[in-house]
Design a protein around this motif. Sequence first.
Motif, PDB file in Angstrom:
ATOM      1  N   GLU A   1      15.137 -17.320  -3.123  1.00 56.62           N
ATOM      2  CA  GLU A   1      15.011 -18.702  -3.585  1.00 56.62           C
ATOM      3  C   GLU A   1      13.682 -18.864  -4.328  1.00 56.62           C
ATOM      4  O   GLU A   1      12.632 -18.526  -3.781  1.00 56.62           O
ATOM      5  N   PRO A   2      13.752 -19.374  -5.541  1.00 60.42           N
ATOM      6  CA  PRO A   2      12.501 -19.604  -6.280  1.00 60.42           C
ATOM      7  C   PRO A   2      11.597 -20.499  -5.445  1.00 60.42           C
ATOM      8  O   PRO A   2      12.050 -21.504  -4.900  1.00 60.42           O
ATOM      9  N   SER A   3      10.327 -20.109  -5.317  1.00 59.51           N
ATOM     10  CA  SER A   3       9.444 -20.855  -4.431  1.00 59.51           C
ATOM     11  C   SER A   3       8.050 -20.917  -5.023  1.00 59.51           C
ATOM     12  O   SER A   3       7.772 -20.328  -6.076  1.00 59.51           O
ATOM     13  N   LEU A   4       7.174 -21.630  -4.342  1.00 62.36           N
ATOM     14  CA  LEU A   4       5.839 -21.898  -4.891  1.00 62.36           C
ATOM     15  C   LEU A   4       4.816 -20.819  -4.576  1.00 62.36           C
ATOM     16  O   LEU A   4       3.870 -20.616  -5.322  1.00 62.36           O
ATOM     17  N   ILE A   5       4.980 -20.167  -3.425  1.00 65.53           N
ATOM     18  CA  ILE A   5       3.911 -19.304  -2.912  1.00 65.53           C
ATOM     19  C   ILE A   5       4.248 -17.828  -3.100  1.00 65.53           C
ATOM     20  O   ILE A   5       5.236 -17.326  -2.562  1.00 65.53           O
ATOM     21  N   ARG A   6       3.394 -17.133  -3.818  1.00 64.42           N
ATOM     22  CA  ARG A   6       3.616 -15.719  -4.121  1.00 64.42           C
ATOM     23  C   ARG A   6       3.826 -14.878  -2.874  1.00 64.42           C
ATOM     24  O   ARG A   6       4.791 -14.105  -2.788  1.00 64.42           O
ATOM     25  N   THR A   7       2.906 -15.022  -1.903  1.00 60.63           N
ATOM     26  CA  THR A   7       2.949 -14.103  -0.757  1.00 60.63           C
ATOM     27  C   THR A   7       4.197 -14.311   0.100  1.00 60.63           C
ATOM     28  O   THR A   7       4.511 -13.473   0.928  1.00 60.63           O
TER      29      THR A   7
ATOM     30  N   VAL B   1      13.194 -10.630  -5.358  1.00 57.56           N
ATOM     31  CA  VAL B   1      13.764 -10.910  -6.688  1.00 57.56           C
ATOM     32  C   VAL B   1      12.802 -11.759  -7.517  1.00 57.56           C
ATOM     33  O   VAL B   1      12.601 -11.494  -8.708  1.00 57.56           O
ATOM     34  N   THR B   2      12.212 -12.752  -6.900  1.00 57.45           N
ATOM     35  CA  THR B   2      11.344 -13.660  -7.678  1.00 57.45           C
ATOM     36  C   THR B   2       9.872 -13.247  -7.662  1.00 57.45           C
ATOM     37  O   THR B   2       9.091 -13.741  -8.462  1.00 57.45           O
ATOM     38  N   TYR B   3       9.504 -12.321  -6.754  1.00 59.68           N
ATOM     39  CA  TYR B   3       8.087 -11.984  -6.583  1.00 59.68           C
ATOM     40  C   TYR B   3       7.388 -11.630  -7.896  1.00 59.68           C
ATOM     41  O   TYR B   3       6.304 -12.136  -8.201  1.00 59.68           O
ATOM     42  N   ASN B   4       8.014 -10.779  -8.669  1.00 58.86           N
ATOM     43  CA  ASN B   4       7.327 -10.307  -9.876  1.00 58.86           C
ATOM     44  C   ASN B   4       7.170 -11.400 -10.932  1.00 58.86           C
ATOM     45  O   ASN B   4       6.301 -11.303 -11.798  1.00 58.86           O
ATOM     46  N   LEU B   5       7.996 -12.431 -10.832  1.00 56.71           N
ATOM     47  CA  LEU B   5       7.818 -13.555 -11.763  1.00 56.71           C
ATOM     48  C   LEU B   5       6.505 -14.279 -11.441  1.00 56.71           C
ATOM     49  O   LEU B   5       5.791 -14.720 -12.345  1.00 56.71           O
ATOM     50  N   HIS B   6       6.172 -14.372 -10.147  1.00 56.90           N
ATOM     51  CA  HIS B   6       4.865 -14.940  -9.756  1.00 56.90           C
ATOM     52  C   HIS B   6       3.736 -14.114 -10.379  1.00 56.90           C
ATOM     53  O   HIS B   6       2.727 -14.663 -10.817  1.00 56.90           O
ATOM     54  N   ILE B   7       3.920 -12.812 -10.391  1.00 59.35           N
ATOM     55  CA  ILE B   7       2.874 -11.930 -10.932  1.00 59.35           C
ATOM     56  C   ILE B   7       2.785 -12.065 -12.451  1.00 59.35           C
ATOM     57  O   ILE B   7       1.691 -12.133 -13.012  1.00 59.35           O
TER      58      ILE B   7
ATOM     59  N   SER C   1      11.595 -22.563 -12.221  1.00 60.95           N
ATOM     60  CA  SER C   1      12.207 -23.890 -12.096  1.00 60.95           C
ATOM     61  C   SER C   1      11.704 -24.666 -10.887  1.00 60.95           C
ATOM     62  O   SER C   1      12.436 -25.447 -10.288  1.00 60.95           O
ATOM     63  N   VAL C   2      10.457 -24.405 -10.510  1.00 61.76           N
ATOM     64  CA  VAL C   2       9.852 -25.204  -9.428  1.00 61.76           C
ATOM     65  C   VAL C   2       8.505 -25.710  -9.948  1.00 61.76           C
ATOM     66  O   VAL C   2       7.919 -25.129 -10.863  1.00 61.76           O
TER      67      VAL C   2
END
Lengths: 514, 514
Positions: free
Chosen positions: A357-363, A368-374, A407-408
């Motif tokens: 789930e797309p979320s606000l906090i990297r850690t 799946v979404t982790y690298n988008l935070h990076i 999208s958050v």
Amino acid sequence: MTATEQKNLQFTSSDEHIRELLTHMNIISDLGAFSALADWDQQTGMPEGAGEARAHQMATMQGLIHERLTNPRLGELVLQLEEVVKQPEYTDADRGLVYHARRSYDQSTKLPREMVEEMERVRVKSFEAWVKARHNNDFASFSPWLQRTVEFQREVADRFGYQECRYDALLDLYEPGLTASRVDVLFAPVREVSATILKRIQESGHKVDTSSLSNTFPVEKQQELNKHLLESMGYDFNRGQMAVSAHPFTTSFGSPLDVRLTTRYDEKNLPWSIMSSLHEGGHAVYEQGCAPSLLRTPLASGASMGVHESQSRLWENGIGRSEAFWRGQFPIVQRAFPEQFQNLDAKTFAHALNHVEPSLIRTEADEVTYNLHIIIRFEIERALINGDIAVESLPSIWSSKYKEYLSVEPPTDSLGVLQDVHWSSGFGYFPSYTLGNLYGAQIYSKLRSVFPDFDARLEQGDTRFVLSWLQENMYAYGATYKPADLLKRVVGEEADPQYFVRYLTEKFSGIYNL
Amino acid sequence: MTATEQKNLQFTSSDEHIRELLTHMNIISDLGAFSALADWDQQTGMPEGAGEARAHQMATMQGLIHERLTNPRLGELVLQLEEVVKQPEYTDADRGLVYHARRSYDQSTKLPREMVEEMERVRVKSFEAWVKARHNNDFASFSPWLQRTVEFQREVADRFGYQECRYDALLDLYEPGLTASRVDVLFAPVREVSATILKRIQESGHKVDTSSLSNTFPVEKQQELNKHLLESMGYDFNRGQMAVSAHPFTTSFGSPLDVRLTTRYDEKNLPWSIMSSLHEGGHAVYEQGCAPSLLRTPLASGASMGVHESQSRLWENGIGRSEAFWRGQFPIVQRAFPEQFQNLDAKTFAHALNHVEPSLIRTEADEVTYNLHIIIRFEIERALINGDIAVESLPSIWSSKYKEYLSVEPPTDSLGVLQDVHWSSGFGYFPSYTLGNLYGAQIYSKLRSVFPDFDARLEQGDTRFVLSWLQENMYAYGATYKPADLLKRVVGEEADPQYFVRYLTEKFSGIYNL
């Protein structure tokens, strides 16, 4: 390990110049340990009022380390030895030592001591300011510190020099030779596969059952559980310690003999502490695994930060978010929380840890979404250091990038631009995490081919065979080899993002029935 | 504080030589803080397997501090400044700075660097050996370390020089100018009054009621209680921290901004943790009270170890074992342990803390027998350093002295010669405790004459007036003045054991109805 491999971990102390260089580097390494200890203390226990004293102390220490690193005799020794150690009777440890001594000598002589000291004072105070700003959701109070850090980092980059863009000079600090354009190439398939899988998951309408995690998990019990999990993965508490800090981290005051980690707790969020313990545990077993002969040298460390993150991410995700692992370890979780997990099976627990789930906090992000935070952080860092955006605009840029990629939108800066500790000390680290995911996927693939019964052994609760193999084939060498050379030794080829692409696609196709 | 007094706490930074000397001493002070931090870490959290790495690090640090302390430029500066600062426009802080710089320069230049480094390696390992030996009741395993420490300490004494006996050179380290023959003179009345009161108590047949302490006191509750007591006496947790260690101690990484203490717990022994918290709290408020202008200099400390112990013993005993204090503080104790102390009054509690009985453990001893523990150690230390007895004979000498002075005999070495941490690092410290009792009694008497309502205010739960007075008249100056000068400023006269004799006689005549 063969006799040649063992020999390659020894220094040729019969050579008096090697001995002399070792003495220099031993002292520098000891001073670095004091600096790391003071950092650990600042993050785990230092009283708030001590900041001013500590800033002076840390500046003094960085000044002394700089003095040692720029010692002209060290420069002479390195020049003398560089050709000598190419001869076959010298060892890879000798060559690694000379390489690292040369690298730190070159870097240090480009910075004046006063600048190094002032940067350190700013770093200590900036960390304090970040802690408060995050707590109070007050970006404005952190902004002047960030501004000074950006200015210092630009100056460092200019003094170090670069070919394509200023940010490259900072990337090189964490991953020698890395450039922003190379990051673009490596990260493109990662970005694509992340977006694709996320879209497929969202369109599929499938959900994993996370209801078992909506519960209360007393902090004391979580601490016991993490201790058991770390022991089970082979972290040696006799040469380590676990503490609590605002931002989890691993540090060493002399690998492999004293390697410590922290985690953080929320009684409403069990995965938070478990996954960060496994992540930091990965860093820690890497450092604990380096050969004792490398103690008190720059080789008693990871080959690069990307390689370091490959181990944290491998243990956290490849292993620590696999169903096979939890089939073996879930009984430990159930013993810690018998009521909460009475009727749950390991598979459901493992799947819950892979909820996407797309979320606000990297850690806390899923794989799946982790690298988008990076990628967001990488793009911001590059623009900031290259001078394309200003510090004041960070909160709004952060928000718009999170909207674009995930999208958050963060409701507060504490949940947005203030969430990570990194920018209180510098820039250029974040890409290491995604590099770590790429290297990690390659190493994971290698492990599975070396051990055809990989899952079956994990399911039996055994992880030691993984640690043993990694220790012998990778960890023991510490920073003896450059990242690319080490990777070649471990997996037999160069960095290749396709391993990660396949890993992610297969794993989440399975879990989400895509 | 008068304007002159305030000025005397400032350095004359308009003088470039003072500025230069300050820069030298700031760096040395910062390095000392790292060393103290590593010591704190070793005693409060360091993993067992880290000993070897830590020993190297500490040796490196002592070597660097030695290098700085013996810097010829420091020697020149001190020589130049010694006459200059006698002029009236210079301040007492200037004079104190030059005095301490001179003293440490003179001491350091008498020791070769290799010896300083090796002594530090031995100290770190000897501490580890002591912890294990005490735990396993195994004097033999500690004995070789003790032997090396004795040899080093003898060599230090010989290099420092002395007039009457070798042990004097070590006494001087903790109390400048102190000699064994002076200790004999000062301690004689203490020994006599202790023996006399003890005999009178034993012959009286009177007992104090200690039954309220025969109970179980959960460690967590004790920790909360100690925190409250320390806050109540004015210890500032914003510039401090409380931890647990095998042997309670106080340390500073930059007074007055970062002063920490430890205590230890036994759920069957409440006075243990309370009294050691008040004791360490006394050390800690002394260091926290020094003027911020002295930060990062050798003046940000106590005037001597005897003076330091005067504050720990004053807070622990003069104040912390008085009925008036507990009339004010007992409600805090009752809140922590409502069941255990439901029907008890403050007087009975205070009297229980003053139960007199010859015992094995110094840190748990009552005020009447305490100094006999010190005299035993003093006599042993003197004989050991002067070469009159051998390390192997320590357990038997210890036993026979305990029999002679206290009519008790330790059943194990852990309860005997292995009980104290001190000898793992050196000799000459123990007399500081009794000196502290003497100075402390004089200062206590002064406080009572300054505040005629002393008891009444303590009974109202107020101790801040004591701290304020001590802070202004004593603590603020740190080590600006030599012990004798400071004592004269605070109480108006020289050290005089008769204050302690009277204090002890009056107090215990009252409690025991003698």
